[in-house]
Enzyme design. Structure first.
Site, mmCIF file in Angstrom:
data_model
loop_
_atom_site.group_PDB
_atom_site.id
_atom_site.type_symbol
_atom_site.label_atom_id
_atom_site.label_comp_id
_atom_site.label_asym_id
_atom_site.label_seq_id
_atom_site.Cartn_x
_atom_site.Cartn_y
_atom_site.Cartn_z
ATOM 1 N N TYR A 302 0.829 -1.200 0.000
ATOM 2 C CA TYR A 302 0.000 0.000 0.000
ATOM 3 C C TYR A 302 0.867 1.254 0.000
ATOM 4 O O TYR A 302 1.930 1.282 0.622
ATOM 5 C CB TYR A 302 -0.905 0.031 1.235
ATOM 6 N N GLU A 378 -16.649 -0.954 23.752
ATOM 7 C CA GLU A 378 -17.778 -0.628 22.885
ATOM 8 C C GLU A 378 -18.397 0.734 23.189
ATOM 9 O O GLU A 378 -19.158 1.267 22.379
ATOM 10 C CB GLU A 378 -18.832 -1.732 22.989
#
Length: 398
Positions: A302, A378
């Site tokens: 990349y 979360e």
């Protein structure tokens, strides 16, 4: 434009739904470009939002377009979908049900937050003077999913019609809800190299009758590290890591060949090119000094992930207004790589990181991304959803 407090409230109202969706994804992780279970879960989650859906033919990517109430430019929001080949050892009640596969980089959280942002923004479509493209992307972990989708033309828009491209990446290296980014180079280019040194095999008792490639390969490792500290600018850094050295089959035989391989990580295209040239020159010179030959293969990975300066400033301003002291500038780039870099080559934009270190752990010692022990807090999800929405509304909110 709605108040930022209202955006956060709306994002928090989605928290329970998004946590449930994330855990569903976490239980059934998939690797690579072909993610049929994940794709179907995404399609089911956004089915009621009135989005225009386009499916990639070469990958499991989902491109979902939200058309705003007024005409205007397009914003691209991206969340990657794929997992890693790791055996999960977190002990979570929603741990992976697939042996040897785990969402260890948090891509399940990226998908969940992006789906949450799609739901939040779909409820405010009349406020949008433009369009939002939700790009759910597979194959980030080395397969170049973003590049393939761009090649398919599924993100093909006139450059001046794109207000910006934005992505969030979760990390346990920062406290929950902290959003951080940099101007310019944020993540490195990552290339793979392989070197095969060929000498002459023989008996270990008579090295002069052979031509041993093992010490020559070791000399190359040392010489390459010297080049990196003496020929590469300290303020435009690069990392060359030899991670694999293979030679021989037993204790009393000098092999004919030895091989070394590893990665090159750089933060600019100029240094990237220079390091490749240094590698080829040093390997050839060391081999020639010992009357050997060496073959070098460099596989491009990349490119550098480069945030547009003006866009990064805009994101930082928006997140400061949204999150207060939880908006930060990164002190330094990260030498990992990201294929969102291909999207940022096509359009101005930025990637930001969102912290999700569990509250009972320290950011310096907690398991990080790509660990089979990593656990993400979360509670960060509502901040991530609101950040996607706030950046979008700042760009095309009426």
């Amino acid at each position: 434009m709605p108040t930022l407090a209202a955006l956060l409230d709306d994002a928090r109202a989605l928290q329970e739904r998004i946590v449930e969706f994330r855990r569903k994804l976490h239980r059934q992780p998939e690797i690579g470009l072909d993610l049929p279970i994940t794709r179907q879960a995404i399609l089911d989650e956004i089915a009621d939002l009135g989005l225009d859906i386009t499916l990639s033919e070469r990958t499991s990517a989902v491109i979902a377009k939200l058309t705003g109430g007024k005409p205007g430019p397009t914003v691209i929001l991206r969340g990657d979908m794929d997992a890693l080949p790791l055996k999960e050892d977190t002990g979570l009640p929603f741990a992976s049900e697939f042996p040897g596969v785990m969402h260890a980089c948090g891509h399940d959280t990226h998908v969940a937050m992006l789906a949450g942002a799609a739901r939040l923004l779909a409820g405010r479509r009349d406020e949008l003077a433009g369009n939002v493209v939700f790009f759910f992307q597979p194959g980030e972990e080395g397969d170049g999913g973003a590049r393939i989708v761009l090649e398919e033309g599924l993100l093909d828009y006139p450059r001046d019609s794109v207000a910006g491209a934005f992505a969030l990446h979760i990390s346990t290296s920062e406290h929950t809800g902290v959003v951080s980014l940099r101007r310019g180079a944020q993540l490195a280019a990552a290339d793979t190299f392989r070197v095969t040194v060929t000498g002459r095999g023989g008996h270990a008792s008579s090295p002069a009758a052979a031509n041993d490639p093992i010490p020559v390969a070791c000399e190359m490792v040392t010489a390459l590290q010297t080049v990196m500290t003496r020929r590469v600018k300290a303020f435009d850094p690069a990392i060359l890591t030899v991670a694999h050295l293979v030679a021989g089959t037993t204790t009393n035989v000098i092999p004919a060949t030895a091989s070394i391989e590893g990665t090159i990580r750089t933060l600019s295209e100029d240094v990237r090119t220079a390091v490749h040239e240094h590698l080829r020159r040093v390997v050839a010179g060391v081999a020639a000094a010992h009357d050997m030959t060496a073959e070098v293969d460099i596989e491009l990975g990349y490119p550098v992930t480069v945030n547009d300066d003006a866009f990064a400033e805009r994101v930082h301003t928006v997140t400061t207004d949204l999150l207060g002291e939880h908006a930060k500038w990164m002190d330094q780039p990260i030498m990992g790589a990201e294929d969102f870099s291909y999207v940022l080559q096509a359009y101005p934009g930025a990637m930001a990181f969102i912290g999700a270190c569990p509250p009972d752990q320290d950011t310096g010692s907690v398991p990080w991304n790509h660990s089979n022990l990593v656990v993400f807090d979360e509670a960060a999800f509502s901040s991530g959803i609101a950040t996607h929405a706030a950046v979008t509304l700042d760009l095309i909110g009426s």
